[in-house]
Design an enzyme around this catalytic site. Structure first.
Site, short mmCIF file in Angstrom:
data_model
loop_
_atom_site.label_atom_id
_atom_site.label_comp_id
_atom_site.label_asym_id
_atom_site.label_seq_id
_atom_site.Cartn_x
_atom_site.Cartn_y
_atom_site.Cartn_z
N GLY A 161 -0.53 -10.28 12.27
CA GLY A 161 -1.34 -9.09 12.52
C GLY A 161 -2.14 -8.60 11.34
N CYS A 179 10.82 17.91 -11.56
CA CYS A 179 10.23 18.50 -12.77
C CYS A 179 9.35 19.73 -12.50
CB CYS A 179 9.42 17.44 -13.53
SG CYS A 179 7.85 17.03 -12.76
N PRO A 236 -3.62 -12.35 17.94
CA PRO A 236 -4.36 -12.69 19.17
C PRO A 236 -5.77 -13.20 18.89
CG PRO A 236 -3.89 -10.30 19.07
CD PRO A 236 -3.21 -10.93 17.90
N SER A 292 -5.96 -9.01 9.44
CA SER A 292 -7.30 -9.57 9.60
C SER A 292 -7.65 -10.49 8.43
CB SER A 292 -8.32 -8.43 9.69
OG SER A 292 -8.22 -7.63 8.53
N HIS A 352 0.82 -1.22 0.00
CA HIS A 352 0.00 0.00 0.00
C HIS A 352 0.85 1.26 0.00
CE1 HIS A 352 -3.42 -2.63 1.85
NE2 HIS A 352 -3.29 -2.81 0.56
P1 NAD Z 1 -6.72 -4.86 10.28
O1 NAD Z 1 -6.81 -3.63 11.14
O2 NAD Z 1 -7.85 -5.22 9.43
O3 NAD Z 1 -6.42 -6.11 11.22
C1 NAD Z 1 -5.45 -6.07 12.22
C2 NAD Z 1 -5.26 -7.47 12.77
O4 NAD Z 1 -4.22 -7.42 13.73
C3 NAD Z 1 -6.48 -8.05 13.48
O5 NAD Z 1 -6.71 -9.36 12.99
C4 NAD Z 1 -6.07 -8.06 14.96
O6 NAD Z 1 -6.61 -9.19 15.65
C5 NAD Z 1 -4.58 -8.19 14.85
N1 NAD Z 1 -3.82 -7.64 15.99
C6 NAD Z 1 -4.21 -6.67 16.86
N2 NAD Z 1 -3.23 -6.42 17.74
C7 NAD Z 1 -2.20 -7.24 17.42
C8 NAD Z 1 -0.90 -7.44 17.95
N3 NAD Z 1 -0.46 -6.72 19.00
N4 NAD Z 1 -0.10 -8.37 17.38
C9 NAD Z 1 -0.53 -9.09 16.30
N5 NAD Z 1 -1.75 -8.94 15.77
C10 NAD Z 1 -2.59 -8.02 16.31
O7 NAD Z 1 -5.35 -4.70 9.48
P2 NAD Z 1 -4.90 -5.21 8.04
O8 NAD Z 1 -5.23 -6.66 7.91
O9 NAD Z 1 -3.52 -4.76 7.89
O10 NAD Z 1 -5.82 -4.44 6.99
C11 NAD Z 1 -6.27 -3.12 7.24
C12 NAD Z 1 -5.97 -2.08 6.17
O11 NAD Z 1 -5.74 -0.81 6.82
C13 NAD Z 1 -4.74 -2.33 5.37
O12 NAD Z 1 -5.11 -2.05 4.06
C14 NAD Z 1 -3.68 -1.34 5.87
O13 NAD Z 1 -2.99 -0.77 4.78
C15 NAD Z 1 -4.45 -0.26 6.53
N6 NAD Z 1 -3.84 0.21 7.82
C16 NAD Z 1 -2.49 0.40 7.96
C17 NAD Z 1 -1.93 0.78 9.20
C18 NAD Z 1 -0.43 0.97 9.36
O14 NAD Z 1 0.24 1.32 8.40
N7 NAD Z 1 0.12 0.72 10.55
C19 NAD Z 1 -2.77 0.96 10.30
C20 NAD Z 1 -4.15 0.76 10.11
C21 NAD Z 1 -4.66 0.39 8.87
ZN ZN Z 2 8.23 15.26 -11.33
#
Ligand code: NAD
Ligand code: ZN
Length: 237
Positions: free
Chosen positions: A184, A146, A211, A186, A117
């Site tokens: 981590g 540019c 978790p 979903s 992303h």
């Molecule tokens: P999601 O928020 O949908 O899911 C997060 C997952 O992490 C859940 O399944 C949850 O149970 C698990 N989780 C929570 N705490 C945890 C921990 N301490 N250790 C391990 N796992 C843990 O996230 P996703 O699947 O990455 O998809 C969400 C979308 O949102 C993506 O497209 C992403 O680009 C974007 N996003 C990015 C960020 C970032 O850059 N940090 C933050 C939020 C959302």
């Molecule tokens: Zn440029």
């Protein structure tokens, strides 16, 4: 049981692919997109993270991104990010894929991260191929190469497709690994959620670190229920 089997699979693997989602950054305190702390001036992300919004009012969109950059800069990589550095050093072939835009894998020292992303700290020109990680001071900024004003944050916006080359490398690494570790995520957002499925079809050993269970949990050989910062150091030691 799951843990000791997973560790021995990791130890004997030649090729490992790790895919991370927002959960690996949870213990670093990265604010989520959607929580109340993710709201800015009452705009929803869907109203700002789009090409339409940028073309209409690039200054507004940049103000939001600079605010998000500041919030994300307060976060530091955690023990989960660091454990992946050690793992990369031990295995013959290592690929790290992330859905996160928060730059924490790079900050921890990971090289060659496949950022599906994009990266919120990156700037990218829509006119020429220039991109950099420089600080933006005057908004809206112009491309330093540019001069074009279509100079944007280097993330994937709503309605845009993922970078094809990065996605291809992520699919190749997933199809061609001995062990696939999903941390981590979903496993709801596609095409990222296809990666464990491809690895599974090609016969890899699949490990989930989360978790909570996910809709794909049953295809994993080992589902380790715990947080990234507590499980990954033990799993990768
Ligand atoms: P999601 O928020 O949908 O899911 C997060 C997952 O992490 C859940 O399944 C949850 O149970 C698990 N989780 C929570 N705490 C945890 C921990 N301490 N250790 C391990 N796992 C843990 O996230 P996703 O699947 O990455 O998809 C969400 C979308 O949102 C993506 O497209 C992403 O680009 C974007 N996003 C990015 C960020 C970032 O850059 N940090 C933050 C939020 C959302
Ligand atoms: Zn440029």
């Amino acid at each position: 049981m799951d843990m000791s089997e997973a560790k021995s699979k990791i130890q004997s693997a030649k090729r490992i692919c790790v895919s991370t989602g927002a959960g690996i950054s949870a213990e670093s305190g990265v604010p989520t997109f959607r929580g109340s702390d993710g709201l800015w001036k009452n705009f929803r992300p869907e109203e700002l993270a789009t090409m339409d919004a940028f073309l209409r009012d690039s200054k507004l969109v940049w103000e939001w991104y600079l605010w998000r950059r500041e919030k994300i800069k307060e976060a530091k990589p955690n023990a989960g990010h660091s454990a992946l550095i050690n793992l990369a050093a031990k295995v013959e072939n290592f690929t790290l894929v992330t859905q996160n835009v928060d730059n924490l894998h790079r900050e921890a020292g990971s090289a060659g991260v496949l950022e599906l992303h994009g990266n919120i700290m990156r700037n990218q020109c829509m006119n020429c191929s220039h991109s950099d990680y420089d600080l933006i001071e005057d908004i809206p900024p112009h491309c330093p190469a540019c001069g074009n004003e279509r100079y944007r944050p280097g993330v994937v916006w709503f309605g845009e497709s993922l970078p094809q080359d990065v996605m291809q490398k992520a699919f190749d690494a997933s199809a061609d690994c001995d062990v696939f570790i999903c941390v981590g995520s979903s496993n709801i957002v596609y095409p990222a959620a296809s990666l464990p499925q491809v690895a599974s079809e090609e016969g890899a050993y699949l490990i989930e670190v989360n978790p909570e269970p996910t809709p794909l949990s049953e295809i994993f050989h080992a589902s380790i229920r715990g947080t990234a910062a507590e499980i990954l150091p033990a799993l990768c030691e």
